[in-house]
Design a protein around this motif. Sequence first.
Motif, PDB file in Angstrom:
ATOM      1  N   ASN A  80      34.566  34.384  48.711  1.00 13.05           N
ATOM      2  CA  ASN A  80      35.163  34.748  47.426  1.00 13.05           C
ATOM      3  C   ASN A  80      34.149  34.620  46.301  1.00 13.05           C
ATOM      4  OD1 ASN A  80      37.867  34.946  48.605  1.00 13.05           O
ATOM      5  ND2 ASN A  80      37.717  32.723  48.782  1.00 13.05           N
ATOM      6  N   LEU A  81      34.371  35.384  45.258  1.00 13.20           N
ATOM      7  CA  LEU A  81      33.560  35.275  44.054  1.00 13.20           C
ATOM      8  C   LEU A  81      34.507  35.157  42.863  1.00 13.20           C
ATOM      9  CD1 LEU A  81      30.614  35.318  42.979  1.00 13.20           C
ATOM     10  CD2 LEU A  81      30.981  37.742  42.458  1.00 13.20           C
ATOM     11  N   GLN A  82      34.572  33.967  42.303  1.00 18.27           N
ATOM     12  CA  GLN A  82      35.384  33.733  41.111  1.00 18.27           C
ATOM     13  C   GLN A  82      34.523  34.031  39.890  1.00 18.27           C
ATOM     14  OE1 GLN A  82      38.694  32.854  40.796  1.00 18.27           O
ATOM     15  NE2 GLN A  82      38.375  33.173  38.592  1.00 18.27           N
ATOM     16  N   MET A  83      34.977  34.963  39.080  1.00 18.50           N
ATOM     17  CA  MET A  83      34.202  35.394  37.921  1.00 18.50           C
ATOM     18  C   MET A  83      34.969  35.038  36.654  1.00 18.50           C
ATOM     19  SD  MET A  83      32.841  39.091  39.302  1.00 18.50           S
ATOM     20  CE  MET A  83      34.466  39.826  39.273  1.00 18.50           C
ATOM     21  N   ASN A  84      34.412  34.145  35.863  1.00 20.54           N
ATOM     22  CA  ASN A  84      35.023  33.713  34.608  1.00 20.54           C
ATOM     23  C   ASN A  84      34.157  34.142  33.432  1.00 20.54           C
ATOM     24  OD1 ASN A  84      37.055  32.400  36.118  1.00 20.54           O
ATOM     25  ND2 ASN A  84      35.861  30.497  36.196  1.00 20.54           N
ATOM     26  N   SER A  85      34.752  34.105  32.260  1.00 18.66           N
ATOM     27  CA  SER A  85      34.029  34.457  31.028  1.00 18.66           C
ATOM     28  C   SER A  85      33.292  35.783  31.184  1.00 18.66           C
ATOM     29  CB  SER A  85      33.041  33.347  30.656  1.00 18.66           C
ATOM     30  OG  SER A  85      33.706  32.112  30.491  1.00 18.66           O
ATOM     31  N   LEU A  86      34.000  36.763  31.678  1.00 17.39           N
ATOM     32  CA  LEU A  86      33.376  38.055  31.957  1.00 17.39           C
ATOM     33  C   LEU A  86      32.920  38.746  30.688  1.00 17.39           C
ATOM     34  CD1 LEU A  86      35.725  39.175  34.823  1.00 17.39           C
ATOM     35  CD2 LEU A  86      33.238  39.084  34.979  1.00 17.39           C
ATOM     36  N   LYS A  87      31.814  39.469  30.815  1.00 13.95           N
ATOM     37  CA  LYS A  87      31.215  40.187  29.703  1.00 13.95           C
ATOM     38  C   LYS A  87      31.163  41.677  30.047  1.00 13.95           C
ATOM     39  CE  LYS A  87      28.078  36.263  29.003  1.00 13.95           C
ATOM     40  NZ  LYS A  87      26.650  35.839  28.928  1.00 13.95           N
ATOM     41  N   PRO A  88      31.104  42.536  29.042  1.00 15.97           N
ATOM     42  CA  PRO A  88      30.984  43.972  29.325  1.00 15.97           C
ATOM     43  C   PRO A  88      29.789  44.294  30.228  1.00 15.97           C
ATOM     44  CG  PRO A  88      31.587  43.651  27.044  1.00 15.97           C
ATOM     45  CD  PRO A  88      31.313  42.281  27.605  1.00 15.97           C
ATOM     46  N   GLU A  89      28.716  43.543  30.109  1.00 18.19           N
ATOM     47  CA  GLU A  89      27.546  43.808  30.940  1.00 18.19           C
ATOM     48  C   GLU A  89      27.738  43.412  32.400  1.00 18.19           C
ATOM     49  OE1 GLU A  89      27.662  42.127  28.040  1.00 18.19           O
ATOM     50  OE2 GLU A  89      26.235  40.437  28.031  1.00 18.19           O
ATOM     51  N   ASP A  90      28.876  42.781  32.717  1.00 16.90           N
ATOM     52  CA  ASP A  90      29.196  42.494  34.123  1.00 16.90           C
ATOM     53  C   ASP A  90      29.838  43.705  34.811  1.00 16.90           C
ATOM     54  OD1 ASP A  90      30.223  39.227  33.070  1.00 16.90           O
ATOM     55  OD2 ASP A  90      28.365  39.739  34.133  1.00 16.90           O
ATOM     56  N   THR A  91      30.114  44.742  34.029  1.00 18.28           N
ATOM     57  CA  THR A  91      30.699  45.954  34.596  1.00 18.28           C
ATOM     58  C   THR A  91      29.779  46.554  35.648  1.00 18.28           C
ATOM     59  OG1 THR A  91      31.979  46.462  32.604  1.00 18.28           O
ATOM     60  CG2 THR A  91      31.465  48.301  34.075  1.00 18.28           C
ATOM     61  N   ALA A  92      30.319  46.754  36.848  1.00 14.73           N
ATOM     62  CA  ALA A  92      29.504  47.261  37.958  1.00 14.73           C
ATOM     63  C   ALA A  92      30.387  47.448  39.180  1.00 14.73           C
ATOM     64  CB  ALA A  92      28.379  46.274  38.296  1.00 14.73           C
ATOM     65  N   VAL A  93      29.829  48.080  40.182  1.00  8.81           N
ATOM     66  CA  VAL A  93      30.427  48.053  41.511  1.00  8.81           C
ATOM     67  C   VAL A  93      29.856  46.837  42.226  1.00  8.81           C
ATOM     68  CG1 VAL A  93      30.709  49.228  43.720  1.00  8.81           C
ATOM     69  CG2 VAL A  93      30.677  50.556  41.588  1.00  8.81           C
ATOM     70  N   TYR A  94      30.736  45.999  42.729  1.00  7.49           N
ATOM     71  CA  TYR A  94      30.325  44.768  43.399  1.00  7.49           C
ATOM     72  C   TYR A  94      30.421  44.959  44.913  1.00  7.49           C
ATOM     73  CZ  TYR A  94      30.144  42.171  39.048  1.00  7.49           C
ATOM     74  OH  TYR A  94      29.789  41.726  37.795  1.00  7.49           O
ATOM     75  N   TYR A  95      29.351  44.557  45.589  1.00  3.18           N
ATOM     76  CA  TYR A  95      29.255  44.713  47.036  1.00  3.18           C
ATOM     77  C   TYR A  95      29.137  43.356  47.709  1.00  3.18           C
ATOM     78  CZ  TYR A  95      28.012  49.554  45.931  1.00  3.18           C
ATOM     79  OH  TYR A  95      28.008  50.849  45.470  1.00  3.18           O
ATOM     80  N   CYS A  96      29.891  43.190  48.748  1.00  2.00           N
ATOM     81  CA  CYS A  96      29.733  42.040  49.630  1.00  2.00           C
ATOM     82  C   CYS A  96      28.665  42.378  50.657  1.00  2.00           C
ATOM     83  CB  CYS A  96      31.062  41.757  50.312  1.00  2.00           C
ATOM     84  SG  CYS A  96      31.030  40.391  51.490  1.00  2.00           S
ATOM     85  N   ALA A  97      27.898  41.377  51.051  1.00  3.19           N
ATOM     86  CA  ALA A  97      26.821  41.626  52.005  1.00  3.19           C
ATOM     87  C   ALA A  97      26.649  40.439  52.940  1.00  3.19           C
ATOM     88  CB  ALA A  97      25.512  41.890  51.265  1.00  3.19           C
ATOM     89  N   ALA A  98      26.144  40.734  54.131  1.00  2.00           N
ATOM     90  CA  ALA A  98      25.874  39.699  55.129  1.00  2.00           C
ATOM     91  C   ALA A  98      24.384  39.673  55.437  1.00  2.00           C
ATOM     92  CB  ALA A  98      26.669  39.958  56.397  1.00  2.00           C
TER      93      ALA A  98
END
Length: 123
Positions: A80-98
């Motif tokens: 899991n990725l808990q994301m707090n205090s999000l900013k406009p610059e966090d806008t993106a497609v997020y990918y999980c990877a192994a």
Amino acid sequence: QVQLVESGGGLVQAGGSLRLSCAASRRTSSSLSMGWFRRAPWKGRVFVAGMNWSGGFTHYADSVKGRFTISRDSAKNTVNLQMNSLKPEDTAVYYCAASSSYSPRAQNFFNVWGQGTQVTVSS
């Protein structure tokens, strides 16, 4: 080959929170560490956070330290990725990877990818 499926993206206002989840089909030698990357519009894919399954060692990009937290549920093969205090610059497609490396710092070893989930932070 392990398969990864992300969930939890969406639209949130600046200062808000989101939680991303990544379900791995199984754990193999190609998934000793798990991580999250992101690709913002018109930019390349960059590392966000990672951790290894065994010791729980974590590593974060400087841009998200103190705001994002990566965690694992070994029984469910979920990261899991808990994301707090999000900013406009966090806008993106997020990918999980192994990764086939025990160290989540070894970014070149991340070679299995999920399909990505969109995170949009409005100002």
